[in-house]
Design an enzyme around this catalytic site. Structure first.
Site, PDB file in Angstrom:
ATOM      1  N   GLN A   1      -2.654   2.654   9.563  1.00 58.80           N
ATOM      2  CA  GLN A   1      -1.780   2.909   9.061  1.00 58.80           C
ATOM      3  C   GLN A   1      -0.156   3.956   9.811  1.00 58.80           C
ATOM      4  O   GLN A   1       0.703   3.351   9.844  1.00 58.80           O
ATOM      5  CB  GLN A   1      -0.996   4.088   7.420  1.00 58.80           C
TER       6      GLN A   1
ATOM      7  N   ARG B   1       1.277  -1.259   0.326  1.00 59.39           N
ATOM      8  CA  ARG B   1      -0.090  -0.262   0.039  1.00 59.39           C
ATOM      9  C   ARG B   1       1.265   1.067   0.062  1.00 59.39           C
ATOM     10  O   ARG B   1       2.040   1.303   0.273  1.00 59.39           O
ATOM     11  CB  ARG B   1      -1.166   0.097   0.820  1.00 59.39           C
TER      12      ARG B   1
ATOM     13  N   LYS C   1      -5.177   9.873   2.677  1.00 59.71           N
ATOM     14  CA  LYS C   1      -6.068   9.387   3.500  1.00 59.71           C
ATOM     15  C   LYS C   1      -7.287   9.778   4.404  1.00 59.71           C
ATOM     16  O   LYS C   1      -6.827  11.375   4.989  1.00 59.71           O
ATOM     17  CB  LYS C   1      -5.056   8.744   4.370  1.00 59.71           C
TER      18      LYS C   1
ATOM     19  N   ARG D   1      -7.413  -1.214  -7.216  1.00 56.39           N
ATOM     20  CA  ARG D   1      -7.864   0.474  -5.908  1.00 56.39           C
ATOM     21  C   ARG D   1      -7.754   1.533  -6.552  1.00 56.39           C
ATOM     22  O   ARG D   1      -7.345   1.848  -7.950  1.00 56.39           O
ATOM     23  CB  ARG D   1      -6.850   0.272  -4.872  1.00 56.39           C
TER      24      ARG D   1
ATOM     25  N   ALA E   1       1.239   5.212  -2.722  1.00 52.06           N
ATOM     26  CA  ALA E   1       0.895   5.158  -3.790  1.00 52.06           C
ATOM     27  C   ALA E   1       1.974   4.388  -4.222  1.00 52.06           C
ATOM     28  O   ALA E   1       1.790   4.128  -5.292  1.00 52.06           O
ATOM     29  CB  ALA E   1       0.315   6.950  -4.193  1.00 52.06           C
TER      30      ALA E   1
ATOM     31  N   ASP F   1      -2.384  10.929  -2.581  1.00 54.98           N
ATOM     32  CA  ASP F   1      -2.928   9.641  -3.654  1.00 54.98           C
ATOM     33  C   ASP F   1      -3.073   9.888  -4.788  1.00 54.98           C
ATOM     34  O   ASP F   1      -2.842   9.159  -5.966  1.00 54.98           O
ATOM     35  CB  ASP F   1      -3.964   8.468  -2.800  1.00 54.98           C
TER      36      ASP F   1
HETATM   37  O1  MRU Z   1      -5.260   2.948   2.045  1.00 51.71           O
HETATM   38  P1  MRU Z   1      -2.816   3.623   2.578  1.00 51.71           P
HETATM   39  O2  MRU Z   1      -2.374   2.840   2.884  1.00 51.71           O
HETATM   40  O3  MRU Z   1      -2.452   2.968   0.567  1.00 51.71           O
HETATM   41  O4  MRU Z   1      -2.959   5.186   2.081  1.00 51.71           O
HETATM   42  C1  MRU Z   1      -1.852   5.745   1.433  1.00 51.71           C
HETATM   43  C2  MRU Z   1      -1.610   7.131   1.722  1.00 51.71           C
HETATM   44  O5  MRU Z   1      -2.747   7.860   2.124  1.00 51.71           O
HETATM   45  C3  MRU Z   1      -0.589   7.349   2.147  1.00 51.71           C
HETATM   46  O6  MRU Z   1      -0.596   8.823   2.612  1.00 51.71           O
HETATM   47  C4  MRU Z   1       0.176   8.185   0.302  1.00 51.71           C
HETATM   48  O7  MRU Z   1      -0.018   6.142  -0.535  1.00 51.71           O
HETATM   49  C5  MRU Z   1       1.524   8.453   0.474  1.00 51.71           C
HETATM   50  S1  MRU Z   1       2.440   7.306   0.292  1.00 51.71           S
HETATM   51  C6  MRU Z   1       3.629   7.630  -0.191  1.00 51.71           C
END
Ligand code: MRU
Length: 359
Positions: A203, A53, A255, A96, A55, A244
Site C-alpha cells: 500500500q 481499503r 498495518k 474484515r 478504515a 484501524d
Molecule cells: O489493509 P488496509 O490497506 O485496509 O490497511 C490500512 C491501514 O492500515 C491504514 O493505515 C488504516 O486503515 C488507516 S486509513 C486512514
C-alpha cells in the site's frame, strides 16, 4: 488542477443507477478503474480483497452498500424489513474484522432503522440514504480537521516517514496520516516523505507514493527493512501512521509493521504520531490485546507481485494484516478533536466527551 489520482473519489454513491462506485485500489497505480457495484456479495468481496481499503473508506463503502441492499428489501412490514436489513448488515460486517469503522458505520445505519421504527419503510429507506451520505461528508470534514492538527506538529521542509496508506485513497478526502501533507501543499509548503513499501500488499509503494507524487510532494520509496537506516541518517523528523482500531488505553492497531517503526522511533528519539478519527477509537476495549487481528491468505506473501511463486511450496506462512503499537511508544494520537497525549485513558475519554457534546 490537473487530472490526477487526487481528483477521483475513493468511494461514492451513484443514486441514478443505485450503485456503489469504488476506485479499485488493487489496480493502482497502473490503471484507474472505477467499479460499479450493486450486488452485496460483490461489495463484500471488494472490502475483503482490498479493492476498497483503509478504515474510513471501508466504513463509507459499507454504509452505501447496506443502504443499497436496504432499497432492495421488498416489504412494507417493519419487522420483516428489520430482519432482512440486520442479515445484510451482519454479512457486510464479516468482510474484515480489524478496522472498527466497518462496524461503526453499519451500526450507525442500524440505529437509524431502530430509532425510526414508527416510520414507514420508504421513510426509513430515505433516512438510511441521508445517514450514509452524512458518514461520507463527515469523513471529509474529520480528515481536514485531523490534517490541521497534524500540521501543527511539523514545519516546512521536514522529513516524515509513513507506513501503508493512510492518505486520501483510504478516506473520502485528504486522508488521516497524510492529511497534514496534503493540507500543507494547499498552503504552499513541502515536506520530504519516506514511504515504506509495506509488504505484503504494498500500500505504501502503490498508493501512498502515487498520491503524494500526484500532489507534488518530495517522495522517497523505501523497503520496510530500510526504515532504521533512514532514521539513523537523520532524515526523519516525525513518523505519521494511520489506525484501524485504538483501545481506550491508547494502544493503536494499524498495518503490520507499524509497531516495529514505533520501537525504532523510540530508539532514535523521533516522535511517533498515530492519526485516528474518533470513529476509529473503540472505547469498549481496555487494551490492544483485545483487538482481533485479521489473518490473510498465504499467497499474498508467497506469490503476489512475483511473476512466478517465489517461496517453496510447503513453507508455512504467517500473514497477520495488522499489529498493535503499545501506547507507551506513541507520542500523540491526532484526532479531529485535537491531539491526545499520555495518559491516554484520560485524554481519549476527554475526546469522547467532546464528541458527545459535539453531536
Ligand atoms: O489493509 P488496509 O490497506 O485496509 O490497511 C490500512 C491501514 O492500515 C491504514 O493505515 C488504516 O486503515 C488507516 S486509513 C486512514
Amino acid at each position: 488542477m490537473n487530472n490526477t489520482i487526487l481528483t477521483y473519489e475513493t468511494v461514492s454513491l451513484d443514486e441514478n443507477e443505485c450503485s456503489l462506485l469504488i476506485l479499485d485500489q488493487t489496480k493502482l497505480p497502473s490503471s484507474i478503474n472505477i467499479l460499479h457495484l450493486t450486488d452485496i456479495h460483490d461489495i463484500w468481496n471488494a472490502i475483503y480483497t482490498l479493492q476498497v481499503r483503509g478504515a474510513p473508506a471501508i466504513g463509507v463503502a459499507a454504509a452505501f452498500g447496506l443502504y443499497l441492499e436496504a432499497l432492495k428489501i421488498d416489504t412494507d412490514d417493519y419487522t420483516l424489513f428489520n430482519e432482512k436489513f440486520t442479515q445484510a448488515k451482519d454479512y457486510l460486517n464479516s468482510a474484515r474484522p480489524t478496522a472498527v469503522n466497518l462496524s461503526w458505520a453499519l451500526n450507525r445505519l442500524s440505529k437509524t432503522v431502530t430509532v425510526n421504527s414508527s416510520k414507514t419503510v420508504p421513510e426509513i429507506k430515505e433516512l438510511l440514504r441521508l445517514e450514509a451520505l452524512a458518514i461520507k461528508s463527515e469523513d471529509t470534514q474529520t480528515c481536514r480537521l485531523i490534517g490541521e492538527h497534524g500540521l501543527t506538529l511539523i514545519k516546512n521542509g521536514d522529513g516524515i516517514l509513513t507506513h501503508c496508506n493512510a492518505g486520501q485513497l483510504a478516506t473520502s478526502k485528504y486522508g488521516t496520516a497524510l492529511a497534514p501533507i496534503h493540507l500543507g501543499r494547499e498552503k504552499g509548503m513541502n515536506f520530504r516523505v519516506y514511504c515504506d513499501e509495506t509488504r505484503p500488499l504494498l500500500q505504501g509503494a502503490r498508493l501512498s507514493a502515487f498520491e503524494l507524487i500526484a500532489d507534488g510532494v518530495d517522495t522517497t520509496l523505501i523497503c520496510d527493512n530500510m526504515a532504521s537506516q533512514v532514521m539513523k541518517n537523520g532524515w526523519v523528523n516525525a513518523v505519521f501512521v494511520g489506525c484501524d482500531r485504538a483501545a481506550a488505553n491508547g494502544d493503536c492497531c494499524n498495518k503490520i509493521g507499524t509497531s516495529g517503526l514505533a520501537v525504532l522511533a523510540k530508539h532514535y528519539g523521533i516522535p511517533f504520531y498515530v492519526f485516528c478519527p474518533a470513529s476509529t477509537i473503540d472505547m469498549t476495549l481496555k487494551t490492544g490485546d483485545e483487538i482481533v487481528i485479521e489473518q490473510r491468505p498465504s499467497e499474498e506473501v508467497t506469490e503476489m507481485w512475483y511473476s512466478k511463486r517465489m517461496a517453496p511450496d510447503d513453507v508455512k506462512v504467517y500473514n497477520p494484516a495488522f499489529d498493535v503499537t503499545e501506547h507507551e511508544l506513541i507520542t500523540g494520537i491526532v484526532t479531529e478533536f485535537g491531539i491526545a497525549r499520555p495518559p491516554y485513558t484520560e485524554s481519549l475519554s476527554k475526546i469522547f466527551q467532546d464528541k458527545r457534546d459535539f453531536q
